[in-house]
Motif scaffolding. Structure first.
Motif, PDB file in Angstrom:
ATOM      1  N   VAL A  11      44.350 -43.245  32.975  1.00  0.00           N
ATOM      2  CA  VAL A  11      44.802 -43.148  34.367  1.00  0.00           C
ATOM      3  C   VAL A  11      46.191 -43.756  34.524  1.00  0.00           C
ATOM      4  N   GLY A  12      46.407 -44.936  33.938  1.00  0.00           N
ATOM      5  CA  GLY A  12      47.709 -45.584  34.043  1.00  0.00           C
ATOM      6  C   GLY A  12      48.821 -44.781  33.403  1.00  0.00           C
ATOM      7  N   VAL A  13      48.555 -44.232  32.214  1.00  0.00           N
ATOM      8  CA  VAL A  13      49.566 -43.440  31.507  1.00  0.00           C
ATOM      9  C   VAL A  13      49.939 -42.198  32.310  1.00  0.00           C
ATOM     10  N   VAL A  14      48.943 -41.499  32.845  1.00  0.00           N
ATOM     11  CA  VAL A  14      49.216 -40.290  33.632  1.00  0.00           C
ATOM     12  C   VAL A  14      49.997 -40.637  34.899  1.00  0.00           C
ATOM     13  N   MET A  15      49.587 -41.687  35.601  1.00  0.00           N
ATOM     14  CA  MET A  15      50.284 -42.077  36.832  1.00  0.00           C
ATOM     15  C   MET A  15      51.737 -42.450  36.554  1.00  0.00           C
ATOM     16  N   ALA A  16      51.971 -43.191  35.461  1.00  0.00           N
ATOM     17  CA  ALA A  16      53.325 -43.614  35.129  1.00  0.00           C
ATOM     18  C   ALA A  16      54.210 -42.427  34.781  1.00  0.00           C
ATOM     19  N   ASN A  17      53.672 -41.473  34.026  1.00  0.00           N
ATOM     20  CA  ASN A  17      54.472 -40.316  33.635  1.00  0.00           C
ATOM     21  C   ASN A  17      54.671 -39.333  34.785  1.00  0.00           C
ATOM     22  N   LEU A  18      53.709 -39.270  35.711  1.00  0.00           N
ATOM     23  CA  LEU A  18      53.912 -38.453  36.913  1.00  0.00           C
ATOM     24  C   LEU A  18      54.933 -39.107  37.834  1.00  0.00           C
ATOM     25  N   ASP A  19      55.010 -40.428  37.812  1.00  0.00           N
ATOM     26  CA  ASP A  19      56.028 -41.136  38.598  1.00  0.00           C
ATOM     27  C   ASP A  19      57.429 -40.765  38.120  1.00  0.00           C
ATOM     28  N   VAL A  20      57.575 -40.586  36.814  1.00  0.00           N
ATOM     29  CA  VAL A  20      58.876 -40.226  36.246  1.00  0.00           C
ATOM     30  C   VAL A  20      59.365 -38.887  36.782  1.00  0.00           C
ATOM     31  N   HIS A  28      54.381 -39.274  43.996  1.00  0.00           N
ATOM     32  CA  HIS A  28      54.069 -40.524  44.687  1.00  0.00           C
ATOM     33  C   HIS A  28      52.795 -41.109  44.069  1.00  0.00           C
ATOM     34  N   PRO A  29      52.720 -42.435  43.903  1.00  0.00           N
ATOM     35  CA  PRO A  29      51.518 -43.047  43.309  1.00  0.00           C
ATOM     36  C   PRO A  29      50.222 -42.714  44.038  1.00  0.00           C
ATOM     37  N   LEU A  30      50.281 -42.515  45.351  1.00  0.00           N
ATOM     38  CA  LEU A  30      49.071 -42.154  46.081  1.00  0.00           C
ATOM     39  C   LEU A  30      48.581 -40.765  45.664  1.00  0.00           C
ATOM     40  N   ALA A  31      49.533 -39.847  45.459  1.00  0.00           N
ATOM     41  CA  ALA A  31      49.167 -38.490  45.043  1.00  0.00           C
ATOM     42  C   ALA A  31      48.609 -38.487  43.621  1.00  0.00           C
ATOM     43  N   SER A  32      49.301 -39.162  42.704  1.00  0.00           N
ATOM     44  CA  SER A  32      48.832 -39.204  41.318  1.00  0.00           C
ATOM     45  C   SER A  32      47.526 -39.986  41.217  1.00  0.00           C
ATOM     46  N   GLY A  33      47.394 -41.053  42.038  1.00  0.00           N
ATOM     47  CA  GLY A  33      46.155 -41.824  42.043  1.00  0.00           C
ATOM     48  C   GLY A  33      44.977 -40.994  42.530  1.00  0.00           C
ATOM     49  N   ALA A  34      45.201 -40.205  43.587  1.00  0.00           N
ATOM     50  CA  ALA A  34      44.137 -39.340  44.113  1.00  0.00           C
ATOM     51  C   ALA A  34      43.738 -38.298  43.069  1.00  0.00           C
ATOM     52  N   LEU A  35      44.737 -37.755  42.368  1.00  0.00           N
ATOM     53  CA  LEU A  35      44.453 -36.785  41.309  1.00  0.00           C
ATOM     54  C   LEU A  35      43.573 -37.407  40.228  1.00  0.00           C
ATOM     55  N   MET A  36      43.880 -38.639  39.861  1.00  0.00           N
ATOM     56  CA  MET A  36      43.122 -39.295  38.796  1.00  0.00           C
ATOM     57  C   MET A  36      41.715 -39.674  39.244  1.00  0.00           C
ATOM     58  N   LEU A  37      41.530 -39.954  40.523  1.00  0.00           N
ATOM     59  CA  LEU A  37      40.186 -40.217  41.033  1.00  0.00           C
ATOM     60  C   LEU A  37      39.320 -38.963  40.925  1.00  0.00           C
ATOM     61  N   VAL A  38      39.914 -37.822  41.248  1.00  0.00           N
ATOM     62  CA  VAL A  38      39.198 -36.550  41.110  1.00  0.00           C
ATOM     63  C   VAL A  38      38.892 -36.286  39.634  1.00  0.00           C
ATOM     64  N   PHE A  39      39.866 -36.576  38.786  1.00  0.00           N
ATOM     65  CA  PHE A  39      39.655 -36.397  37.348  1.00  0.00           C
ATOM     66  C   PHE A  39      38.515 -37.288  36.858  1.00  0.00           C
ATOM     67  N   GLY A  40      38.520 -38.554  37.261  1.00  0.00           N
ATOM     68  CA  GLY A  40      37.470 -39.483  36.844  1.00  0.00           C
ATOM     69  C   GLY A  40      36.099 -39.019  37.297  1.00  0.00           C
ATOM     70  N   LEU A  41      36.030 -38.524  38.527  1.00  0.00           N
ATOM     71  CA  LEU A  41      34.770 -38.004  39.057  1.00  0.00           C
ATOM     72  C   LEU A  41      34.284 -36.823  38.222  1.00  0.00           C
ATOM     73  N   GLY A  42      35.187 -35.895  37.922  1.00  0.00           N
ATOM     74  CA  GLY A  42      34.819 -34.710  37.154  1.00  0.00           C
ATOM     75  C   GLY A  42      34.476 -35.034  35.711  1.00  0.00           C
ATOM     76  N   PHE A  43      35.239 -35.930  35.104  1.00  0.00           N
ATOM     77  CA  PHE A  43      34.985 -36.292  33.714  1.00  0.00           C
ATOM     78  C   PHE A  43      33.632 -36.996  33.580  1.00  0.00           C
ATOM     79  N   GLY A  44      33.349 -37.886  34.516  1.00  0.00           N
ATOM     80  CA  GLY A  44      32.054 -38.565  34.500  1.00  0.00           C
ATOM     81  C   GLY A  44      30.904 -37.596  34.709  1.00  0.00           C
ATOM     82  N   ALA A  45      31.098 -36.655  35.649  1.00  0.00           N
ATOM     83  CA  ALA A  45      30.059 -35.656  35.911  1.00  0.00           C
ATOM     84  C   ALA A  45      29.788 -34.810  34.677  1.00  0.00           C
ATOM     85  N   LEU A  46      30.854 -34.457  33.954  1.00  0.00           N
ATOM     86  CA  LEU A  46      30.691 -33.661  32.727  1.00  0.00           C
ATOM     87  C   LEU A  46      29.893 -34.443  31.684  1.00  0.00           C
ATOM     88  N   GLN A  47      30.187 -35.723  31.556  1.00  0.00           N
ATOM     89  CA  GLN A  47      29.435 -36.549  30.612  1.00  0.00           C
ATOM     90  C   GLN A  47      27.955 -36.605  30.995  1.00  0.00           C
TER      91      GLN A  47
END
Length: 320
Positions: free
Chosen positions: A72-81, A85-104
């Motif tokens: 999550v940190g690596v993706v947010m930092a590289n999207l910042d480059v 906005h950190p809120l947008a990248s953070g929201a994206l990663m929350l959705v990713f975390g939800l989906g990745f966990g659901a897949l597991q």
């Protein structure tokens, strides 16, 4: 009903005892300033541990927590480059975390594979993804990081409840509500107590398992977002070993690794115990960081023994 609160009571007693020892050894240790710093410094790992509590109560395990925090940190930092906005990248990663966990969770239930194996694969996938994106530490330069860090609530005395701690406490309260006052929470306990009986009682097994790991993934991703904002950077090795710290925090909080017994409320104090040990060692100045692991390991061992003793006592009472 009283028995289920005994591990939580033991956790709180240990926390207060350590806090009291610090007060006896060092001036100004017992203060809201120290408490606020412990909450802020350990907010990200406590958030991840809160989600892990649901997984462990269900009788499962999640080894992908630390890698999720780093990813999550690596993706947010590289999207910042590239201007995100950190809120947008953070929201994206929350959705990713939800989906990745659901897949597991889906793979664990549908393929009937042990959670240890599935989440270990998740650990490798996420950590490998970190190195594929960037091998170096990347700073997050958006002004929002400073604005987020400046948010705080004054506590009595000289202490402050920092933004990361505020998010953590809100996430903690939400998790308590989910665990104790929803049908989903009751289903989690039912599966952890006796999977066969839960199925016979009509618990939707697959939906609940997917939900458990989705919730765990969401909280791990949220921990990663808070960590990225707290450190203002993304680093591919960030979060290494944090999955073990999160699991240990859950156990110290009174949740049985065998499942079915535990309280989300205790996880907060379990995580704070690790933070308190680190703070005591920092105050001492003559001890190195290895003592954090040693003392934490001793406490973890004692809590596991205590849990075995309590479980044995409950079974004897039930048999009588």
């Amino acid at each position: 009903m009283r028995e289920k609160y005994l591990p939580l009571t033991a956790t709180i007693v240990v926390f207060l005892a350590l806090f009291g020892i610090g007060g006896l050894l060092y001036n100004n240790f017992v203060s809201t300033l120290v408490l606020g710093d412990i909450l802020a410094d350990n907010a990200f790992i406590i958030i991840a541990a809160i989600g892990t509590t649901f997984v462990i109560i269900s009788g499962g395990i999640d080894l992908s927590i630390g890698s999720m925090i780093g990813f999550v940190g690596v993706v947010m930092a590289n999207l910042d480059v590239v201007g995100w906005h950190p809120l947008a990248s953070g929201a994206l990663m929350l959705v990713f975390g939800l989906g990745f966990g659901a897949l597991q969770g889906l793979i664990i239930d549908f393929c009937d594979i042990q959670p240890f194996i599935v989440t270990l694969a998740g650990l490798f996938l996420l950590r490998g993804g970190c190195f594929m994106i960037n091998l170096d530490s990347v700073p997050i330069r958006n002004d929002f990081v400073h604005d987020f860090a400046s948010v705080s609530i004054l506590l009595p005395g000289d202490g402050e409840l920092h933004s990361s701690a505020i998010v953590m406490l809100v996430a903690w309260v939400v998790a308590i509500v989910i665990a104790q006052f929803t049908r989903f929470g009751a289903n989690v306990y039912a599966i952890g107590g006796d999977r066969t009986s839960a199925a016979l009682m009509g618990v939707p097994m697959r939906r609940t398992m997917v939900g458990i790991y989705a919730l765990g993934g969401f909280y791990s991703a949220l921990g990663g977002v808070i960590y990225a904002l707290y450190t203002s950077s993304g680093y591919p090795l960030a979060g290494t070993g944090n999955e073990l710290t999160a699991i240990a925090s859950v156990v110290l909080g009174g949740t049985l690794l065998t499942g079915g017994v535990g309280l989300v409320a205790g996880t907060l104090f379990g995580g704070m115990i690790f933070g308190l040990i680190a703070t005591l060692i920092n105050f001492n100045g003559s001890l190195n960081g290895a003592w954090i692991m040693i003392i934490g390991g001793v406490l973890l061992f004692l809590f596991i023994v205590l849990q075995r003793f309590l479980v044995g006592s409950f079974r004897l009472r039930s048999a009588a």
